[in-house]
Design a protein around this motif. Structure first.
Motif, PDB file in Angstrom:
ATOM      1  N   SER A   1       0.853  -1.191   0.000  1.00 35.57           N
ATOM      2  CA  SER A   1       0.000   0.000   0.000  1.00 35.57           C
ATOM      3  C   SER A   1       0.882   1.232   0.000  1.00 35.57           C
ATOM      4  CB  SER A   1      -0.921  -0.003   1.225  1.00 35.57           C
ATOM      5  OG  SER A   1      -0.149   0.027   2.394  1.00 35.57           O
ATOM      6  N   VAL A   2       0.314   2.332  -0.509  1.00 38.65           N
ATOM      7  CA  VAL A   2       1.062   3.580  -0.577  1.00 38.65           C
ATOM      8  C   VAL A   2       0.055   4.733  -0.530  1.00 38.65           C
ATOM      9  CG1 VAL A   2       1.057   3.628  -3.098  1.00 38.65           C
ATOM     10  CG2 VAL A   2       2.814   4.876  -1.875  1.00 38.65           C
ATOM     11  N   SER A   3       0.412   5.834   0.120  1.00 44.69           N
ATOM     12  CA  SER A   3      -0.505   6.962   0.252  1.00 44.69           C
ATOM     13  C   SER A   3      -0.748   7.643  -1.094  1.00 44.69           C
ATOM     14  CB  SER A   3       0.032   7.982   1.276  1.00 44.69           C
ATOM     15  OG  SER A   3       1.314   8.431   0.911  1.00 44.69           O
ATOM     16  N   GLN A   4      -1.895   8.347  -1.187  1.00 46.30           N
ATOM     17  CA  GLN A   4      -2.359   8.901  -2.456  1.00 46.30           C
ATOM     18  C   GLN A   4      -1.410   9.959  -3.043  1.00 46.30           C
ATOM     19  OE1 GLN A   4      -5.079   7.973  -4.203  1.00 46.30           O
ATOM     20  NE2 GLN A   4      -5.528   6.351  -2.723  1.00 46.30           N
ATOM     21  N   ASN A   5      -0.629  10.655  -2.168  1.00 51.58           N
ATOM     22  CA  ASN A   5       0.224  11.724  -2.700  1.00 51.58           C
ATOM     23  C   ASN A   5       1.431  11.178  -3.464  1.00 51.58           C
ATOM     24  OD1 ASN A   5       1.398  10.676  -0.425  1.00 51.58           O
ATOM     25  ND2 ASN A   5       2.138  12.643   0.352  1.00 51.58           N
ATOM     26  N   ALA A   6       1.589   9.844  -3.555  1.00 52.00           N
ATOM     27  CA  ALA A   6       2.678   9.271  -4.356  1.00 52.00           C
ATOM     28  C   ALA A   6       2.544   9.690  -5.822  1.00 52.00           C
ATOM     29  CB  ALA A   6       2.666   7.748  -4.228  1.00 52.00           C
ATOM     30  N   GLU A   7       1.301   9.822  -6.276  1.00 55.44           N
ATOM     31  CA  GLU A   7       1.087  10.185  -7.680  1.00 55.44           C
ATOM     32  C   GLU A   7       1.564  11.611  -7.948  1.00 55.44           C
ATOM     33  OE1 GLU A   7      -2.409   9.820 -11.094  1.00 55.44           O
ATOM     34  OE2 GLU A   7      -2.830   9.359  -8.994  1.00 55.44           O
ATOM     35  N   ASP A   8       1.370  12.536  -6.959  1.00 55.68           N
ATOM     36  CA  ASP A   8       1.833  13.907  -7.141  1.00 55.68           C
ATOM     37  C   ASP A   8       3.361  14.004  -7.110  1.00 55.68           C
ATOM     38  OD1 ASP A   8      -0.807  14.699  -7.208  1.00 55.68           O
ATOM     39  OD2 ASP A   8      -0.894  15.016  -5.025  1.00 55.68           O
ATOM     40  N   ILE A   9       4.010  13.146  -6.312  1.00 57.64           N
ATOM     41  CA  ILE A   9       5.462  13.261  -6.113  1.00 57.64           C
ATOM     42  C   ILE A   9       6.240  12.423  -7.123  1.00 57.64           C
ATOM     43  CG2 ILE A   9       7.328  12.842  -4.463  1.00 57.64           C
ATOM     44  CD1 ILE A   9       5.260  13.406  -2.243  1.00 57.64           C
ATOM     45  N   LEU A  10       5.766  11.181  -7.373  1.00 58.34           N
ATOM     46  CA  LEU A  10       6.515  10.257  -8.241  1.00 58.34           C
ATOM     47  C   LEU A  10       5.902  10.101  -9.626  1.00 58.34           C
ATOM     48  CD1 LEU A  10       7.209   7.453  -5.616  1.00 58.34           C
ATOM     49  CD2 LEU A  10       8.640   9.407  -6.187  1.00 58.34           C
ATOM     50  N   GLY A  11       4.624  10.483  -9.770  1.00 57.23           N
ATOM     51  CA  GLY A  11       3.975  10.347 -11.074  1.00 57.23           C
ATOM     52  C   GLY A  11       3.208   9.054 -11.233  1.00 57.23           C
ATOM     53  N   PHE A  12       3.341   8.129 -10.272  1.00 56.50           N
ATOM     54  CA  PHE A  12       2.671   6.836 -10.369  1.00 56.50           C
ATOM     55  C   PHE A  12       1.550   6.773  -9.342  1.00 56.50           C
ATOM     56  CE2 PHE A  12       7.069   5.972 -11.752  1.00 56.50           C
ATOM     57  CZ  PHE A  12       6.824   5.456 -13.021  1.00 56.50           C
ATOM     58  N   SER A  13       0.372   6.269  -9.774  1.00 53.09           N
ATOM     59  CA  SER A  13      -0.758   6.141  -8.871  1.00 53.09           C
ATOM     60  C   SER A  13      -0.503   4.987  -7.901  1.00 53.09           C
ATOM     61  CB  SER A  13      -2.047   5.869  -9.655  1.00 53.09           C
ATOM     62  OG  SER A  13      -2.008   4.584 -10.232  1.00 53.09           O
ATOM     63  N   PRO A  14      -1.145   5.015  -6.697  1.00 54.35           N
ATOM     64  CA  PRO A  14      -1.001   3.894  -5.765  1.00 54.35           C
ATOM     65  C   PRO A  14      -1.424   2.567  -6.392  1.00 54.35           C
ATOM     66  CG  PRO A  14      -1.962   5.773  -4.660  1.00 54.35           C
ATOM     67  CD  PRO A  14      -1.895   6.130  -6.105  1.00 54.35           C
TER      68      PRO A  14
END
Length: 910
Positions: free
Chosen positions: A37-50
């Motif tokens: 699992s990974v928090s939703q802001n990963a998409e804003d920081i890394l570009g990949f959705s959880p």
């Protein structure tokens, strides 16, 4: 608590980190350490959705820079084998193809089901890495800007955590208390977090068909006057139509005063409001009022975190008000029933078909002398005199065949006394079962009167039989021959008038036809009696019980009779009739689910609430073992079953889980009530109350508190690490400077930062995250100063510190103050001294919830030209500033060296 797809984190955690720079994640402990699992802001920081990172094999590990992957995996393996925490710094290829530097901090945790997984947080340190390069290139200004941005980010994160703490504290207050003080305390916590000038709560109130908003409580910032001085005052919604429209449609209001239309703007200007944020208050989705913030000094826009915090507190207060209303309704209903029962001027008894007592009022205990527990084990046969049992059975049979008109039966008390009673009974159906409702009236006075009549009748055949009451005697033609004074008084006639009238004068035409028949019966049969309304001379009708007896005198026949005023009895009968109707309606249905079983645990009946709760109709259950339907298989051998002999004289109750028809498990409160007669089981009752929602809410609160405690501990660790980074940067700057003054200044700044870092390290390693003991962190601080400054000096340090708990707001300035004083002692007290008994003494004690500290040395003392009270040196300014933060009183001077005496009150952890 709802969780989003691709995440194992709660909505509260997601909301807290959704716009931050910290990514939360969990990994499996299997080879390759795949992301779980990974928090939703990963998409804003890394570009990949959880979802992408969760579902694609090696989506994370394949994007680690080849030169860093081996070291990253080695740290993961080390944590698994040795425990503790580990830190990785590595390059990660983002969706755009660029490499970003990430800093992970990981540890192994155990889930609620006993499995291990790796829990970690990750931050983008690309800018920091660039800052390090910039530092090496001597671009100091850019580095300071980066440090400032990071400090700002840390402040935002601390504010989110503070808001979560407020939510937790408010939830606990409102859950554990029914007092309005809990609401006010919640608003105080909210005000302390958001720093609004005013926080207020209003409830809707309808007066004469118009809707008002009624002030409940208001909390203001220091120096701000409350807008509503008198909480008894109410305001019309008609005066603020725009606000009324918004709030009644459950919309929030977030605006400056100049954005509002008239007359709403003028209304709020009168209260010196510049900006408002109002959230509707709802109970069961129904609008009941509002909670709001107001700024009186400036126009202000509240951020999303503050709006979310206010909305959450509004929901909690709505739930609190709903729970209070439910509890009040239940108490009022029970009190209402008890009051009615105990107000009856008679004995009330409810029996099952075996005449076992099920319900009774206080008059039953008062008359019989039995306690409630004793009556519970009695039947009607125990309260009726033995010689009248057969008469009682005949009277019950008449009631069963709708021929019952009441019976006189003697009541036998616990002490053996006999009391004559008039009983009226009815069969009623309650919860699908037939019960016998019986009401008894004490007729001791009436019986005593009848006895006196019998005695007087022997003395004067008829005349004395009629006393007291009206007495009359007339012949076959209806001419009155004798009467008593009561007859004259009650009917309003004179003696002369009585001689001229006949019986038909006292009755209406309709009633006299029946009266005439009864009069004839007396002359034919010898006696008769009847209840009828007598008409007075003034036309008033009164109910009377009239008797007639044939009396012979001198060969002439007369009707001799008495009349008894039945006004009270008629009124009592009418009250009894209304009471019976009321009780029949009261006991028809119960809000709890109830099932009745036979001694074999087979269902006899179930009420409507039971059918709704479990989804089974009573036709499906009748004749079958109820446990086979609703008890989980793994408990069926453990649950109590009929005949429940161990509970024959008391109820059994507990909380448990039960199955519905759809296979769902629900939490219920169960009460089992077996019914025994003559030590034999007759039936059993099971009562079920659905407590699923209460259990779910309790679990959510527990989980939320656990997550917040772990997060707070993580923040202390993170702050300590960030302070270590700043300390390292100051060291790098110090090494690059050749100026001794600059180096010394940077070194002092580094020690102050290390002092703060030491406190956060102690908090991280302690069980209590809100406070720290002086003897631990002050002792470690002094040893650190000695190692860095005084290692080459022959100075003895005497430490006497009691284990005093301080929260972080006091611990930090106190430690910095100690750092300044002890550092000055090491640096200046013994300079040029050849003495061998150089000593620094530190004594910290607690008296009456106050800290008393004395820091001293036996060095050369303060310079002659230095006055501590007016000195503007940096050291004295810092000591004075830290003392003001502690709200402390202090004294500094020279006495066989230098000393500082300090005293301040210990603030309790909020």
């Amino acid at each position: 608590m709802v969780k989003k797809e691709g995440s194992r984190f709660s909505d509260d955690i997601e909301e807290l980190f959704s716009s931050g720079t910290v990514i939360l994640f969990t990994c499996a402990t299997t080879p390759g350490f795949p992301i779980l699992s990974v928090s939703q802001n990963a998409e804003d920081i890394l570009g990949f959705s959880p979802t992408y990172l969760n579902e694609h094999e090696n989506a994370w590990s394949d994007r680690i820079h080849p030169d860093d992957k081996e070291e990253v995996f080695a740290q993961f393996q080390k944590v698994l084998e040795e425990g503790g925490t580990a830190i990785n710094e590595y390059r990660f290829k983002t969706k755009g193809g660029d490499y970003s530097w990430l800093r992970d901090e990981i540890k192994v945790i155990e889930t609620s089901d006993g499995k291990e997984l790796i829990y970690g947080s990750s931050i983008d340190i690309t800018n920091r890495k660039k800052a390090e390069i910039t530092l090496k290139e001597n671009k100091t200004e850019e580095l300071k800007q980066e440090i400032g941005r990071r400090q700002e980010a840390e402040k935002k994160l601390e504010k989110r955590l503070e808001y979560q703490k407020v939510i937790s504290q408010c939830s606990k207050l409102l859950l554990e208390s029914n007092s309005s003080e809990a609401v006010k305390k919640s608003l105080e916590l909210l005000q302390d977090a958001i720093k609004a000038d005013r926080i207020f709560l209003y409830k809707n109130k309808e007066i004469d068909g118009k809707l008002y908003f009624d002030p409940i409580t208001e909390v203001t910032k220091a120096g701000v006057k409350p807008a509503v001085k008198n909480l008894d005052r109410t305001f019309k919604y008609a005066d603020v139509p725009w606000l009324h429209e918004k709030l009644s449609s459950l919309q929030k209001v977030h605006a400056s005063i100049d954005e509002l239309p008239e007359p709403d703007r003028s209304f709020l200007e009168d209260q010196q409001v510049q900006s408002i944020l109002i959230i509707p208050l709802t109970i069961d989705d129904e609008w009941k009022g509002y909670i709001g913030l107001a700024d009186t000094q400036k126009r202000r826009k509240w951020n999303e975190e503050e709006i979310s915090l206010l909305q959450t507190v509004s929901r909690n207060i709505g739930a609190f008000e709903n729970r209070k209303a439910i509890e009040k309704s239940l108490v009022e209903q029970r009190n209402y029933i008890d009051t009615i029962l105990d107000s009856l001027p008679s004995i009330y008894l409810l029996m099952d078909q075996s005449l076992q007592f099920v319900e009774w009022n206080s008059y039953a205990e008062r008359y019989t002398g039995y306690s409630s527990e004793e009556i519970k084990s009695k039947t009607a046969y125990d309260l009726i005199a033995p010689g009248e049992h057969e008469k009682m059975e005949e009277a019950i049979d008449r009631v069963r065949s709708n021929r019952g008109d009441g019976s006189e039966l003697d009541l036998i008390t616990k002490s053996g006394n006999i009391i004559p009673f008039f009983w009226q009974g009815y069969f009623i159906e309650l919860k699908g079962e037939m019960y016998f409702l019986c009401v008894g009236i004490d007729i001791s006075s009436q019986k005593e009167f009848e006895q006196k009549l019998l005695e007087e009748k022997r003395f004067n055949e008829a005349l004395l039989e009629s006393l007291p009451g009206i007495f009359y005697m007339f012949d076959q033609e209806g001419n009155y021959r004798r009467w008593n004074q009561n007859m004259l008084d009650e009917m309003g006639y004179t003696d002369e008038e009585m001689k001229q009238i006949t019986p038909d004068v006292f009755f209406s035409e309709e009633d006299y036809e029946l009266i005439e028949t009864e009069i004839q019966r007396v002359f034919e049969k010898g006696k008769s009696d009847i209840e009828a309304y007598l008409k007075t001379k003034e036309g008033e009708k009164k109910p009377y019980y009239l008797t007639g007896k044939l009396f012979n005198a001198s060969g002439e026949e007369f009707l001799l009779g008495v009349g008894h005023d039945m006004s009270e009895q008629v009124e009592a009968r009418e009250k009894l009739r209304k009471s019976e109707k009321l009780f029949r309606n009261l006991f028809l249905k119960a809000p709890a689910g109830i099932v009745m079983v036979d001694p074999e645990n087979k269902v006899l009946d179930a009420n409507e609430s039971f059918e709704k709760m479990f989804g089974f109709s009573k036709e499906e259950l009748k004749g079958k073992d109820v446990d086979q339907f609703i008890v989980p298989k793994d408990e069926q051998g453990e649950v109590p079953r009929m005949p429940l002999k161990e509970y024959a004289f008391e109820s059994f109750y507990r909380e448990a889980k039960r199955l519905t028809k759809d296979g769902d498990l629900i939490d219920v409160f169960i009460a089992a009530i077996p019914v025994y007669i003559d030590d034999e089981p007759i039936a059993g009752f099971g009562m079920y109350i659905d407590i699923t929602e209460e259990k779910k809410y309790e679990q959510e609160i527990s989980s939320s508190l656990k997550e917040k405690k772990m997060m707070l501990k993580e923040i202390h660790h993170r702050v300590k690490n960030n302070l270590a980074i700043v300390s390292g940067l100051l060291q790098l700057q110090m090494y690059e400077s050749d100026d001794p003054l600059i180096r010394d200044t940077l070194q002092e700044s580094e020690r102050r930062i290390q002092t703060m870092a030491l406190i956060h390290e102690q908090l991280y390693n302690s069980d209590s995250l809100g406070s720290i003991s002086c003897d631990t962190y002050i002792g470690d601080l002094v040893e650190t100063i000695r190692d860095t400054i005084g290692s080459n000096q022959d100075v003895e340090v005497n430490i006497d510190i009691e284990p005093i708990e301080l929260d972080i707001k006091q611990a930090v300035p106190f430690a910095l103050l100690v750092n300044e004083v002890v550092t000055n002692s090491f640096k200046h007290a013994f300079k040029g001294s050849n003495e061998k008994d150089n000593t620094i003494s530190i004594r910290i004690t607690e008296e009456n919830e106050q800290v008393h500290a004395r820091l001293s040395d036996n060095g050369k003392g303060l310079p002659d030209d230095l006055d501590p009270e007016v000195s503007d040196t940096l050291g004295m300014s810092l000591i004075d500033n830290f003392s003001r933060q502690l709200e402390a009183e202090y004294e500094m001077g020279s006495e066989n060296g230098t000393y500082l005496n300090l005293r301040f009150a210990i603030k309790k952890e909020e």
